[in-house]
Scaffold this active site. Structure first.
Site, PDB file in Angstrom:
ATOM      1  N   PRO A 330       0.690  -1.226   0.089  1.00 56.06           N
ATOM      2  CA  PRO A 330       0.021  -0.025  -0.201  1.00 56.06           C
ATOM      3  C   PRO A 330       0.825   1.222   0.039  1.00 56.06           C
ATOM      4  O   PRO A 330       1.747   1.387   0.776  1.00 56.06           O
ATOM      5  CB  PRO A 330      -0.716  -0.134   1.316  1.00 56.06           C
ATOM      6  CG  PRO A 330       0.133  -0.805   2.345  1.00 56.06           C
ATOM      7  CD  PRO A 330       0.794  -1.874   1.336  1.00 56.06           C
ATOM      8  N   GLY A 331       0.545   2.259  -0.845  1.00 55.64           N
ATOM      9  CA  GLY A 331       1.481   3.739  -0.868  1.00 55.64           C
ATOM     10  C   GLY A 331       0.277   4.606  -0.429  1.00 55.64           C
ATOM     11  O   GLY A 331       0.312   5.131   0.765  1.00 55.64           O
ATOM     12  N   TYR A 373      -5.976  12.758 -13.829  1.00 55.65           N
ATOM     13  CA  TYR A 373      -6.683  11.843 -13.704  1.00 55.65           C
ATOM     14  C   TYR A 373      -8.269  12.142 -13.438  1.00 55.65           C
ATOM     15  O   TYR A 373      -8.730  11.361 -13.302  1.00 55.65           O
ATOM     16  CB  TYR A 373      -6.500  10.900 -12.437  1.00 55.65           C
ATOM     17  CG  TYR A 373      -4.819  10.464 -12.228  1.00 55.65           C
ATOM     18  CD1 TYR A 373      -4.429   9.810 -13.250  1.00 55.65           C
ATOM     19  CD2 TYR A 373      -4.382  10.689 -11.135  1.00 55.65           C
ATOM     20  CE1 TYR A 373      -3.094   9.145 -13.187  1.00 55.65           C
ATOM     21  CE2 TYR A 373      -2.683  10.149 -11.036  1.00 55.65           C
ATOM     22  CZ  TYR A 373      -2.336   9.522 -11.926  1.00 55.65           C
ATOM     23  OH  TYR A 373      -0.988   9.046 -11.956  1.00 55.65           O
ATOM     24  N   CYS A 400      -0.613  28.838 -15.629  1.00 56.50           N
ATOM     25  CA  CYS A 400      -0.935  29.517 -16.879  1.00 56.50           C
ATOM     26  C   CYS A 400      -1.586  28.378 -17.679  1.00 56.50           C
ATOM     27  O   CYS A 400      -1.210  28.052 -18.744  1.00 56.50           O
ATOM     28  CB  CYS A 400       0.115  30.033 -17.843  1.00 56.50           C
ATOM     29  SG  CYS A 400       1.088  31.355 -16.641  1.00 56.50           S
ATOM     30  N   TYR A 430       0.925  10.955  -3.786  1.00 57.69           N
ATOM     31  CA  TYR A 430       1.204  11.341  -5.355  1.00 57.69           C
ATOM     32  C   TYR A 430       0.679  12.815  -5.394  1.00 57.69           C
ATOM     33  O   TYR A 430       0.456  13.425  -6.565  1.00 57.69           O
ATOM     34  CB  TYR A 430       0.077  10.705  -6.002  1.00 57.69           C
ATOM     35  CG  TYR A 430       0.280   9.313  -5.921  1.00 57.69           C
ATOM     36  CD1 TYR A 430       1.684   8.483  -6.437  1.00 57.69           C
ATOM     37  CD2 TYR A 430      -0.441   8.377  -5.260  1.00 57.69           C
ATOM     38  CE1 TYR A 430       1.760   7.236  -6.248  1.00 57.69           C
ATOM     39  CE2 TYR A 430      -0.335   7.000  -5.146  1.00 57.69           C
ATOM     40  CZ  TYR A 430       0.960   6.502  -5.698  1.00 57.69           C
ATOM     41  OH  TYR A 430       1.269   5.062  -5.610  1.00 57.69           O
TER      42      TYR A 430
HETATM   43  C1  LIG Z   1       2.365   2.218  -7.326  1.00 57.91           C
HETATM   44  C2  LIG Z   1       2.715   0.708  -6.832  1.00 57.91           C
HETATM   45  C3  LIG Z   1       2.196   0.383  -5.669  1.00 57.91           C
HETATM   46  C4  LIG Z   1       1.302   1.406  -4.778  1.00 57.91           C
HETATM   47  O1  LIG Z   1       0.124   1.541  -5.145  1.00 57.91           O
HETATM   48  P1  LIG Z   1      -0.914   2.496  -4.293  1.00 57.91           P
HETATM   49  O2  LIG Z   1      -1.910   2.604  -5.179  1.00 57.91           O
HETATM   50  O3  LIG Z   1      -0.402   3.676  -3.972  1.00 57.91           O
HETATM   51  O4  LIG Z   1      -1.140   1.652  -3.220  1.00 57.91           O
HETATM   52  C5  LIG Z   1       2.545  -0.803  -4.974  1.00 57.91           C
HETATM   53  N1  LIG Z   1       3.253  -1.525  -6.129  1.00 57.91           N
HETATM   54  C6  LIG Z   1       3.644  -1.159  -7.022  1.00 57.91           C
HETATM   55  C7  LIG Z   1       4.441  -2.241  -7.935  1.00 57.91           C
HETATM   56  C8  LIG Z   1       3.387  -0.040  -7.702  1.00 57.91           C
HETATM   57  O5  LIG Z   1       3.908   0.112  -8.952  1.00 57.91           O
END
Ligand SMILES: *Cc1c(COP(=O)(O)O)cnc(C)c1O
Length: 472
Positions: A330-331, A373, A400, A430
């Site tokens: 998870p990011g 997006y 701009c 992000y």
């Molecule tokens: C971007 C990415 C993530 C994280 O995605 P999230 O949407 O931020 O959870 C995890 N694994 C890989 C390989 C990614 O490219």
């Protein structure tokens, strides 16, 4: 014109222009806990505070725009993921969402691992003391330097993305006298139900090796992925530990993970049958969605852990495989909800019967996601409470481009004025990591707040920083 022109109901409500919005909220001063970080609250005085600190004080001390990150919330999310997955699984935070030395230390202290996908992210991780064995290196076009640095540092995992890379990592590891643990990234033919540009597991894309052979079903496992496994298993300098799949981003529906897990387990079964080895790891990637507006309803980490754990266990049992160690990445789900962007209101342009354009002192340089997006955000007046009627607004930046939109449709109080502070929640992922210097904007600082203390963890860029790169 007079603020009381539309005394009943929202201003501009007589002609509702196209847009994504529902009725104005009952109370414009309320802060929905689904989109705001844990310690954010409106104080009795009317302003908003985070970690016990009034945003007006933060704006005074650190300037605007600024990303304000709730460290308490960030750490709590790390722990929630860690505890939900327990000791049989690993949580890798995806550093691309937002990475800084402080974040690396928080992750380390809270027991998470870390995904990096560039030399810069790897350098940050190592510099801040993340043990190399807890780092995984990703990327579809890793450079020789990146591979060498990762192998040399002893990263715990390199996720192989192509046939060329198998050979390159094997060669580098052999030259350095190492046996490098690797996973193979496969594309499972799942298209996550999300925006096209951020869906990454269907096969027509740059990432990974397809499970499916040309034209045949994704279930068959006759494709490039099976061939990659064969090649890796023949190379002494590579230790194949598992299969990796990442199906997209901002996903709410677990069905995609279900199909992905089933197909990955299908490949593991095939590997056992063909090569007599049971790989010990499976990585199902990241992509779990968060609430950007109160209409989004994300799952909690413990629900996700249970759903993924059940799927993998069921599929492995059906195939007669020992359940491999699961990892997730998870990011956004960790960093996203922990920060808001604090802006100062400048120009207000009222279009009668349409909407009011509210210009803030940042824009697409600090949040490109709306333009890129069509992302939706919410926004609140945070320097004071207001009893004014709702005004249909569009929060825009100072760049701009007419596409320089931060929040496409929002209701803000009709007495909004230059100098007021607005905050856009859920900008921890992000936003800073995708920030640019468009129009020679100076990228905003990241200010971490915890227990009444605020400190800069990434400082604001200066004109000197910009000019230092300009050596012509
Ligand atoms: C971007 C990415 C993530 C994280 O995605 P999230 O949407 O931020 O959870 C995890 N694994 C890989 C390989 C990614 O490219």
């Amino acid at each position: 014109m007079s603020r009381s022109a539309h005394p009943a109901g929202p201003r501009h409500a007589d002609v509702l222009p196209e847009g994504h919005y529902t009725a104005p909220p009952a109370d414009l001063n309320s802060l929905d806990p689904r989109v705001w970080a844990q310690t954010v609250e409106r104080t009795p005085e009317g302003a908003v505070a985070v970690g016990g600190l009034d945003v007006r004080r933060l704006a005074e001390e650190f300037g605007t725009p600024a990303y304000v990150m709730d460290e308490t919330d960030f750490r709590a999310r790390c722990r929630a993921w860690r505890d939900a997955f327990g000791s049989d699984a690993d949580v890798y935070y995806a550093g691309k969402a937002f990475l800084s030395r402080a974040v690396v230390r928080w992750l380390h202290e809270e027991g998470l691992n870390l995904d990096v996908c560039s030399g810069g992210e790897l350098a940050t991780a190592l510099d801040a003391g993340m043990p190399a064995e807890r780092i995984a290196l990703h990327g579809n076009n890793k450079s020789d330097e990146e591979i060498e640095r990762a192998v040399e540092a002893g990263v715990g995992r390199i996720v192989l993305d192509s046939f060329q890379e198998i050979a390159r990592v094997a060669h580098t590891a052999a030259r350095l006298g190492r046996r490098q643990p690797v996973q193979i990234r496969v594309t499972v033919g799942v298209e996550a139900h999300t925006h096209e540009f951020i869906a990454t597991a269907h096969e027509d894309q740059k990432f990974g090796l397809a499970l499916a052979g040309g034209g045949s079903s994704s279930e068959a496992g006759e494709g490039p992925a099976a061939e990659a496994v064969r090649r890796v298993l023949m190379l002494d300098s590579l230790e194949l530990t598992g299969i990796h799949s990442h199906i997209g981003s901002q996903i709410f529906d677990m069905a995609g993970f279900e199909v992905s897990a089933r197909r990955v387990v299908g490949l593991l079964t095939r590997i056992r049958d063909e090569h007599g080895v049971e790989l010990p790891e499976i990585d199902l990637g990241g992509g779990l969605g968060i609430a950007y507006t109160p209409e989004d309803d994300p799952r909690e980490p413990h629900e996700i852990a249970k759903a993924l754990g059940d799927i993998v266990t069921r599929e492995c049992e059906a195939a007669g495989l020992a359940v491999p160690r699961l990892s997730v990445e998870p990011g956004r789900a960790i960093a996203g909800p922990t920060a808001f962007t604090l802006y100062e209101v400048g120009t207000l342009k009222e279009l009668e019967g349409l909407r009011t354009y509210v210009s803030v002192d940042g824009g697409m340089s600090d949040n490109i996601r709306t333009a890129l997006y069509d992302a939706e955000y919410s926004v609140a007046l945070v320097s004071r409470a207001s009893a004014a009627e709702p005004m249909l607004s569009r929060v825009v930046g100072k760049h701009c481009e007419s596409g320089d939109i931060v929040v496409r449709d929002a209701f803000l109080p009709a007495d909004l004025a230059p100098g007021d502070l607005l905050a856009v929640p859920a900008t921890g992922a992000y936003c800073r990591s995708m920030a640019s210097n468009y129009n020679h904007a100076l990228r905003p600082p990241v200010v971490a707040v915890r227990d009444g203390q605020a400190r800069t963890i990434v400082r604001r860029e200066t004109e000197e920083d910009l000019l230092r790169l300009d050596v012509g």
